[in-house]
Structures are given as structure tokens and as C-alpha cells.
Enzyme design. Structure first.
Site, PDB file in Angstrom:
ATOM      1  N   LYS A  86      17.963  42.090  16.639  1.00  0.00           N
ATOM      2  CA  LYS A  86      17.255  42.338  17.899  1.00  0.00           C
ATOM      3  C   LYS A  86      17.951  43.380  18.771  1.00  0.00           C
ATOM      4  O   LYS A  86      17.307  44.084  19.543  1.00  0.00           O
ATOM      5  CB  LYS A  86      17.106  41.030  18.685  1.00  0.00           C
ATOM      6  CG  LYS A  86      16.175  40.004  18.022  1.00  0.00           C
ATOM      7  CD  LYS A  86      14.731  40.455  18.084  1.00  0.00           C
ATOM      8  CE  LYS A  86      13.777  39.389  17.535  1.00  0.00           C
ATOM      9  NZ  LYS A  86      12.397  39.929  17.384  1.00  0.00           N
ATOM     10  N   GLU A 108      10.340  39.015  27.168  1.00  0.00           N
ATOM     11  CA  GLU A 108       9.979  37.658  26.793  1.00  0.00           C
ATOM     12  C   GLU A 108      10.931  37.225  25.693  1.00  0.00           C
ATOM     13  O   GLU A 108      11.509  38.074  25.015  1.00  0.00           O
ATOM     14  CB  GLU A 108       8.538  37.613  26.269  1.00  0.00           C
ATOM     15  CG  GLU A 108       8.372  37.992  24.781  1.00  0.00           C
ATOM     16  CD  GLU A 108       8.699  39.452  24.464  1.00  0.00           C
ATOM     17  OE1 GLU A 108       8.638  40.288  25.384  1.00  0.00           O
ATOM     18  OE2 GLU A 108       9.034  39.746  23.289  1.00  0.00           O
ATOM     19  N   SER A 375      18.484  38.622   8.740  1.00  0.00           N
ATOM     20  CA  SER A 375      18.230  39.231  10.051  1.00  0.00           C
ATOM     21  C   SER A 375      19.099  38.683  11.176  1.00  0.00           C
ATOM     22  O   SER A 375      19.300  39.341  12.188  1.00  0.00           O
ATOM     23  CB  SER A 375      16.756  39.067  10.406  1.00  0.00           C
ATOM     24  OG  SER A 375      16.386  37.705  10.314  1.00  0.00           O
TER      25      SER A 375
END
Lengths: 388, 263
Positions: A86, A108, A375
């Protein structure tokens, strides 16, 4: 719009008229960065010196041995600063926001990984940051709420609708509509109105570009399969993109089947949904016959979303990528197996991708090479795992 | 002159919004007739949706109540069809794109026209995405109502004005429905800019919560749209017909007086 808003028939800009000038402004600013050597140099330096890129490509010897089939490689996005892919996108968008002169960041978050990444980037750039998080998730992911607070971000608990990620997105969009003149909305996945799906994919494509080069270096050839979990789909688009033109490389997205796609309690949007509009784009969505969005279900908060990025819908519709699904139980089993076999605690999201490998790779010929996007790391999931 | 144009003829139009099925569809039918008799010029009816991202808390909660009572677009259109001939004011449907996609755009356009709907507003379908739906509706005589906002650029205002029909829905502020604390200090300048771009009637909505605000809005617009404030006023009445009559008559009366006093 200066560039196509669509991936095939999917994408577009289904937003209130108030946001159109903001999307125009964003598109212009973003397209301006594409050939901007100073912007790209600055971002690359951040990715290298702040986040720790390039992340390693790890040949997983014990997983491979235990399967007795394909060779399994892991792209270690879990080793990024803040523990997941991210941060790649958060640094890109927050850098862009600061160049655009925006003073306030909105985001968000579901599991909190994107929220923590944005809070981190906002702290680094000295920008005010507000993160919307469904009340359910605030309770489920308390450590990440604490991390965001430590980083100086205000976390707003969302009480509307089902009080999960989709409602947090609604609330973030409402904030953006209201404060559109000074605020920048950092969307965390390859979703939302154009140019977000394009921009987020491009900020994440470094994953696949690195992995492709690393694979060529250590194996002298491309992998046969590239596998990643898909919620909104940013880590998957990030690793797929560099391989889309390599027609012999199979791209496999793994969605969350929750308790099973046929139970209705799942988040497998492509496998179990239909084309519709959610949060600004036309893509596969989970909704009932009256068009009401159905709550998603997954043990992994990061995959617990009833929509998927429009580029995935396009890759599915054209057959370039295949989408399969994995249940909560299979993901938990894969989580434990990866911990014990490889000494790596994977995020529950990434455990879905690993579960597909455990399910299928034993039957593949020994010379097959499988590349999995790991990830994120699983520290954030300890409470969930220990409570089972 | 169709129903919508007539509503603006020679007077400032009062336009109300209620969510269909809040708290149930029978009450909505009752309310539409009641509002019509109380002097409302255009009746906007909201299609309840699970994720109404352009709406503030009042309309969100109205939508939740409506969904709880089992309201669907299909039932709503059937109810409107059953009201044909019973309400004078034109009916305008307001709903989100996914509701229409699930119904099927062509079928929706046909069924809406058959039910006597005069116009349709879709808050998450901006002008440049609206061609297909607008065409389907207009070919059946239903207006597709476009929105403009205080931050619309001059070029976009011009483009929207060229394609608009019915009336132009002028969002009064940057924000969601019911955001009355914010207001817009530049309302007059904004409306002058919009007026310079079109001959269509201009209706001002979002944040018009009191007779006083309605008057101020009517001074710069041809019509005033009131939604959240009306829903909040009616909510405590539930399905009680007597209370609804008393409250709606009083509330609409005071809004009407505010709008009419603007001249």
C-alpha cells in the site's frame, strides 16, 4: 478528459457533478507527472530510501519441496515500510497532492493497511490527514487505528450503512464533495472514478516491473503463472501489469470466497457479481436484483469489499486473466502453512493467493515457475488468527 | 408546454423531495397526494439505495427505512402508475445509477414513462456520462434533469445548458444533501453565471432547510428544492395520517409563504 476513462467497457466517472472539476484537475496534474523527471526521481528516491525498495524476490524452497511440483517464488511486498504494498501508492499520491498544493488528505481504509500507509506519507509531508474507517473495522483492527493516531492522523469511525469499508468510501467521498477545493482524496486501490484506477495501477506497477527483471535474472526466463489476491485489486494489478503483454504468462487473481461463493457470504466480486456502478466506476459489483449493494464477507478485512477495479473486470472479460476464489478456511490453512514452512507470517489477504498455490501447484510439472505476490505481512492479523 | 415547464410558469416553483418507501410505500403515495394538495409544484421521489454517496445523514437514514420496509424500484414504479390522474404536480424520480442498471436502462425508461414520470435525476451520473440514459428517457418524453454546481467551469456550464431539459438543478453548495450549516456566500453571483448560460428554469437545492432560506433561494432562482428538512419534519409522524396531514400542511405552508414572498 484527456485520456481514456475506460478499460474496455469498464471504468468511467460515476460521481456527483461537484467532483468533476476535481477529477479534471487531478487528471491534468497526474498526466503532467508522467514525463516529469524531477517528480519521478523524487518518488523513486522515496521508494528506495524510505520504503526499502526494491523488495526481494524469494525462491521459497520449503514450500516448493512440500508441494513436489512447481517452483514457487514470493515477491516480498511484506518487507516494505508499513508492511504492505500500500505504501507504493500512498507515497505516489501524497507526493502528487503536495505538488498540487493540497493541504489536507482524505483516505478510506478497511483493514487499516492503506490508512496506515497514507498516515505515514502524510506525516512525512507534513499534511493534515483524515482517514474514514467503518466502525466494525475500527474494532477489528484496533492496532492499526492506534498506529494512525500515533502518526498524527484523525481516524473517523463511520456509523452509516454496514459500517465497513464500502461505507468508509461513501463517507470519504462525501467529505471530498464538501471540501473539494483544498482536499486530496487518496484512494487505496485500483478503483473509483478515472483517473484513479489508472493512477493507482501505475503507482503499483513497480511490483511487477521489479519481479519481472528479478525473475529474468535468477531463472533466465519469465514465470508461467503470476498469482495475487484481489479485493479492490491494487497488488494484483501492480504485479500483473508488467506481464500483461507476455501472452504465455498466465495471470491469476484470487478472490475471497468467505464461507463459500454459494453461501452468499463472500467477497468474490468477479466470480459471484455482475457489472454495475459502485464508488465511481462501472465494474463487477455484488448487488441484488433491485441494485442494492450486498455486504461482502471475508475473514480478511482487506478483501472484504463488494467491488473490484475496472481493469480487473476488463482482464476477466477478455480472458487475459483468470479469477478464482479461496475460502476463509483455506486462507487460514495457507497462513499457518506459510508460517511453518517458510518462516514468513503472511497477511490474510496474501494467504488467499498462497492457498491457490497450495491447491494447484503440486499437480504442475517441476519446471513450472509460479510467482506469488506476498502483498503484506500478517502481524496485523494476529488477533484474528488467535481468536479462531 | 409540459408539466415541468408549467410548474415554473408565472411563479416561483416549490419542489419537494421525499424518499419512496419511507417508512412504507402506502405512506409515500398518501404523502405525494397530500403534498400535491398542499401547493407543491414538482414532486421529487427518491429511489432508496444502499450507498447514496451524494446524500447527507437525513436522506441516508430515510433510504435505510425504505429498504427495511421492502421498497424496490419495481414496486415504486407500480405505485406511481397507480397514482396516475390523482396528482397534478409532475413527478420527478431521483436515484443512483446502479438501481437503474439493475433494472435495465431501456426497461426503466419505458416503465418510468408509462408510470407518468416527467423527469429523472441521477446524482452519480455527471453530464459527460449521461448521453445514453438521457437519450432513452427523452425519446419517451421524459426529461433528464442535469445538475450544475458552484465549481462548474464556464465551458462545462455552457455544455450542460445546451443539453439540459426540464429545469436545471443548481446545487447550492459544495457538499451533500441536507448540509445546511455550510451555506453559500456567493449564491447570487453563482446563479447569475448559470442564468447567463441558459433560458431553462433554475431550481436551487441542497441545504434549503427553512422558510427563510427558501425565500433567499427563491430570490435568485425560479424554483426551490427542499428534501432533508421535509423528511426530518415528517419522520416523527411515522405512518400516522392525521399527524402527517397536520405537519405537512404546516411545513409546506410556511415554505410556500417563504418562496412566494420572494416575488
Amino acid at each position: 478528459m484527456k485520456t481514456s476513462m475506460y478499460f474496455g467497457i469498464f471504468g468511467g466517472q460515476y460521481v456527483p457533478e461537484t467532483l468533476v472539476p476535481a477529477l479534471d484537475e487531478l487528471e491534468t496534474a497526474y498526466l503532467g507527472t508522467l514525463d516529469d523527471a524531477s517528480f519521478n526521481g523524487e518518488l523513486l528516491a522515496l521508494l528506495h530510501n524510505y520504503s526499502g525498495r526494491p523488495t526481494p524476490l524469494w525462491f521459497a524452497p520449503r514450500i516448493t519441496e512440500s508441494l513436489g511440483g512447481a517452483k514457487v517464488y514470493l515477491k516480498r511486498e511484506d518487507l516494505n515500510h508499513t508492511g504492505a504494498h500500500k505504501i507504493n501508492n500512498a507515497l505516489g499520491q501524497v507526493l502528487l497532492a503536495s505538488k498540487m498544493g493540497k493541504k489536507r488528505i482524505i483516505a478510506e481504509t478497511g483493514a487499516g493497511q492503506h490508512g496506515v500507509a497514507v498516515a505515514t506519507a502524510a506525516a512525512l509531508f507534513g499534511l493534515e490527514c483524515v482517514v474514514y474507517m467503518g466502525e466494525e473495522d475500527v474494532h477489528r483492527q484496533a492496532p492499526n487505528v492506534a498506529r494512525m493516531n500515533l502518526l498524527g492522523t484523525k481516524v473517523v469511525s463511520v456509523l452509516s450503512g454496514t459500517r465497513t469499508l464500502k461505507d468508509a468510501v461513501n463517507e470519504a467521498i462525501r467529505d471530498w464533495v464538501t471540501n473539494v477545493e483544498d482536499s486530496f482524496y487518496v484512494i487505496g486501490s485500483v478503483m473509483g472514478p478515472h483517473p484513479y484506477p489508472l493512477m493507482v495501477r501505475n503507482f503499483q506497477k513497480v511490483i511487477g516491473e521489479e519481479a519481472r527483471a528479478q525473475m529474468l535474472e535468477c531463472e533466465g526466463r519469465l514465470p508461467d503463472q503470476v498469482i495475487a489476491c484481489v479485493g479492490g485489486g491494487s497488488n494484483a494489478m501492480g504485479i500483473f501489469h508488467a506481464f500483461v503483454g507476455d501472452r504465455d504468462v498466465e495471470l491469476i487473481g484470487v478472490e475471497a470466497a468467505g464461507r463459500g461463493v454459494d453461501t452468499g457470504l463472500h467477497a468474490a466480486t468477479i466470480s459471484g457479481g455482475k457489472p454495475g456502478v459502485l464508488h465511481g466506476s462501472y465494474s463487477y459489483v455484488l448487488f441484488d436484483e433491485d441494485g442494492q449493494i450486498q455486504p461482502a464477507h471475508s475473514i480478511s478485512a482487506g478483501l472484504d469489499y463488494p467491488g473490484v477495479g475496472p481493469e480487473h473486470s476488463h482482464l476477466a472479460a477478455t480472458g487475459r486473466a483468470t479469477y478464482v476464489s479461496v475460502t476463509d478456511d483455506e486462507a487460514v490453512e495457507a497462513f499457518h502453512r506459510t508460517c511453518r514452512l517458510e518462516g514468513i507470517i503472511p497477511a490474510l489477504e496474501s494467504s488467499h493467493a498462497l492457498a491457490h498455490v497450495y491447491r494447484t501447484a503440486a499437480a504442475l510439472p517441476k519446471e513450472t515457475i509460479v510467482l506469488v505476490n506476498l502483498s503484506g505481512r500478517g502481524d496485523k492479523d494476529m488477533d484474528t488468527i488467535l481468536s479462531l | 408546454m409540459n408539466g415541468i415547464a408549467q410548474a415554473f410558469d408565472g411563479k416561483k416553483a416549490l419542489i419537494t423531495y421525499i424518499t419512496a418507501g419511507d417508512p412504507d410505500l402506502d405512506t409515500t403515495a398518501f404523502l405525494l397526494k397530500l403534498l400535491d394538495e398542499s401547493g407543491v409544484d414538482i414532486l421529487e421521489v427518491g429511489i432508496p439505495f444502499s450507498d447514496p454517496l451524494a446524500d447527507g445523514p437525513v436522506i441516508q437514514q430515510a433510504g435505510q427505512r425504505a429498504l427495511k420496509s421492502g421498497t424496490t424500484l419495481k414496486k415504486l414504479l407500480a405505485m406511481l402508475a397507480s397514482l396516475k390522474g390523482e396528482v397534478k404536480a409532475p413527478l420527478v424520480l431521483m436515484g443512483y445509477m446502479n438501481s437503474l442498471i439493475a433494472y435495465g436502462l431501456e426497461t426503466f425508461a419505458k416503465d418510468a414513462a408509462d408510470a407518468g414520470v416527467a423527469g429523472v435525476i441521477v446524482p452519480d451520473l455527471p453530464f459527460h456520462q449521461s448521453e445514453e440514459l438521457a437519450g432513452l428517457l427523452r425519446s419517451r418524453g421524459v426529461d433528464f434533469i442535469l445538475m450544475v454546481t458552484p465549481n462548474s467551469t464556464p465551458e462545462r456550464l455552457k455544455a450542460i445548458a445546451e443539453k439540459a431539459s426540464g429545469f436545471l438543478y443548481c446545487v447550492s453548495l459544495l457538499g451533500v444533501t441536507g448540509a445546511d450549516e455550510k451555506g453559500n456566500a456567493h449564491l447570487e453571483e453563482y446563479m447569475q453565471r448559470v442564468r447567463a448560460s441558459t433560458k431553462l428554469p433554475l431550481a436551487l437545492g441542497f441545504g434549503v432547510s427553512t422558510p427563510h432560506r427558501a425565500k433567499a433561494a427563491a430570490q435568485v432562482a425560479d424554483g426551490v428544492i427542499v428534501g432533508s428538512a421535509l423528511i426530518s419534519a415528517l419522520e416523527p409522524c411515522g405512518t400516522d395520517r392525521k399527524q402527517l396531514v397536520a405537519k405537512a400542511t404546516e411545513f409546506i405552508g410556511s415554505l410556500r409563504a417563504g418562496v412566494d414572498s420572494a416575488g
